[in-house]
Enzyme design. Structure first.
Site: not given
Ligand SMILES: NC(=O)C1=CN([C@@H]2O[C@H](COP(=O)(O)OP(=O)(O)OC[C@H]3O[C@@H](n4cnc5c(N)ncnc54)[C@H](O)[C@@H]3O)[C@@H](O)[C@H]2O)C=CC1
Ligand SMILES: O=C(CO)COP(=O)(O)O
Length: 334
Positions: A8-9, A32, A48, A190, A243, A247, A255, A279
């Site tokens: 739920a990030g 949580r 988030y 990327k 992408d 990014t 990043n 992350v």
């Molecule tokens: N945020 C964005 O704009 C985008 C993110 N992504 C990719 O999606 C994936 C997830 O990214 P986000 O949701 O943005 O990440 P985030 O950092 O916002 O959230 C991560 C989620 O994973 C959970 N989690 C479970 N186990 C974990 C652990 N051991 N350590 C840390 N967190 C843990 C956290 O509680 C949280 O809900 C990443 O690989 C990211 O590169 C892909 C496209 C867009």
């Molecule tokens: O993957 C992403 C956009 O496509 C998000 O990039 P960041 O993880 O750098 O925020």
């Protein structure tokens, strides 16, 4: 079709909203309980995605059993380096015929595996039930309903088409592809190139420098992707150049922001704190991407420089000098 979004990030939450908006029955898993409560009852995820109202039909739970029971599609929305451990916990409750969709953009540091390979090893699912979703998709913009496209890649074209319908809304347009490798390498590299762009902008360099890094970053992404087995056309598409441009250009990218802090002279610790615990995948994946490049004998000078800044104490200024001091060469991909 019933989907569960595990994580739920920012991206997990935004993609759960997309699924509900597309008419797909969707549940979320949050680590949580208080966050799960807020998503279900207040329709917000203020940690988030502050200011975004989530659909009434979106329910979240902190119970893995509750979340995955009855799900046909398991969307993996946790960071790359934690996918193996999380998936190992989830697997006893996942139905045998489930389809997995990976959202994570990284390469596992301990094994150099792509995320679909990690899913395959941990779940034992055949490749035709493992898909990847990747494209120019900054979470906040998608959650706001701004128009964008993405790629859903699966070796089984029919499975990719089913998922395409499950994620298709008026603002989010998925294309299908069978090149899982190309989408995954594009997504992982990327992030590393976005760190380099952030560093350059943090130092104060302008658009010429950024365009140079993006273009040469694409060249080294293509070299690696093709060596690992991707089709070059995928890197010219949404999960490649699309992408990369989004990014590398956006202040919303974690990043790029992380790199900008380093370029302004912050330590790794300070840059980590400034991204509020979210992350920045490239910080770890720069090491695994570099190791993968070594394994396939591929030259990746930008990735190497980012790795040295993040993990070997090289200053951004010295990284720039060493990149510009490389031997001159023709502009070709290999
Ligand atoms: N945020 C964005 O704009 C985008 C993110 N992504 C990719 O999606 C994936 C997830 O990214 P986000 O949701 O943005 O990440 P985030 O950092 O916002 O959230 C991560 C989620 O994973 C959970 N989690 C479970 N186990 C974990 C652990 N051991 N350590 C840390 N967190 C843990 C956290 O509680 C949280 O809900 C990443 O690989 C990211 O590169 C892909 C496209 C867009
Ligand atoms: O993957 C992403 C956009 O496509 C998000 O990039 P960041 O993880 O750098 O925020």
């Amino acid at each position: 079709m019933r989907a569960v979004v595990m994580g739920a990030g920012s991206w997990g939450t935004a993609i759960a909203k997309v699924l509900v908006d597309a008419g797909t029955d969707t549940t979320m898993w949050a680590r949580r309980p208080e966050l799960a409560e807020r998503i279900t009852h207040d329709h917000t995820n203020t940690d988030y995605l502050p200011g975004i109202t989530l659909p009434d039909g979106l329910r979240a739970t902190s119970s893995v059993v509750d979340a995955v029971t009855g799900a046909d599609v398991v969307v993996c929305a946790v960071p790359s380096q934690s996918l193996r451990a999380n998936l190992t916990d989830w697997m006893p409750h996942v139905a045998a015929e489930s389809t997995f969709v990976s959202l994570a953009k990284g390469v596992e540091t301990s094994t150099l595996m792509r995320m679909s390979e990690v899913i395959s090893e941990v779940s034992g699912a055949p490749d035709d039930r493992i898909a990847v979703l990747s494209g120019p998709n900054l979470a906040r913009e998608i959650a706001e309903g701004q128009p964008a496209a993405t790629v859903i890649a699966c070796s089984d074209e029919h499975r990719a088409e089913e998922l395409q319908q499950a994620f298709n809304t008026g603002y989010f347009r998925p294309y299908t592809n069978t090149d899982v490798v190309g989408c995954e390498i594009g997504g992982a590299v990327k992030n590393v190139i976005a760190l380099a762009c952030g560093m350059a902008s943090g130092v104060g360099f302008g658009q010429n420098t950024l365009a140079t890094i993006i273009t040469r970053g694409l060249a080294e992404t293509i070299r690696l992707a093709v060596a690992v087995g991707a089709q070059i056309e995928t890197l010219a598409g949404l999960a490649g150049v699309g992408d990369l441009v989004a990014t590398c250009s956006s202040p919303l990218s974690r990043n790029r922001t992380f790199g900008a802090h380093l370029g302004q002279g912050a330590t790794m610790q300070e840059a980590q704190e400034a991204t509020h615990g979210q992350v920045a995948e490239g910080v770890k994946s720069c090491s695994s991407v570099r190791a993968l490049a070594d394994k396939f004998d591929v030259e990746m000078p930008l990735t190497d420089a980012v790795h040295q800044v993040c993990h070997s104490g090289l200053s951004v200024a010295d990284a720039v000098s060493s990149l510009l001091g490389r031997r001159t060469k023709p502009e070709i991909y290999d």
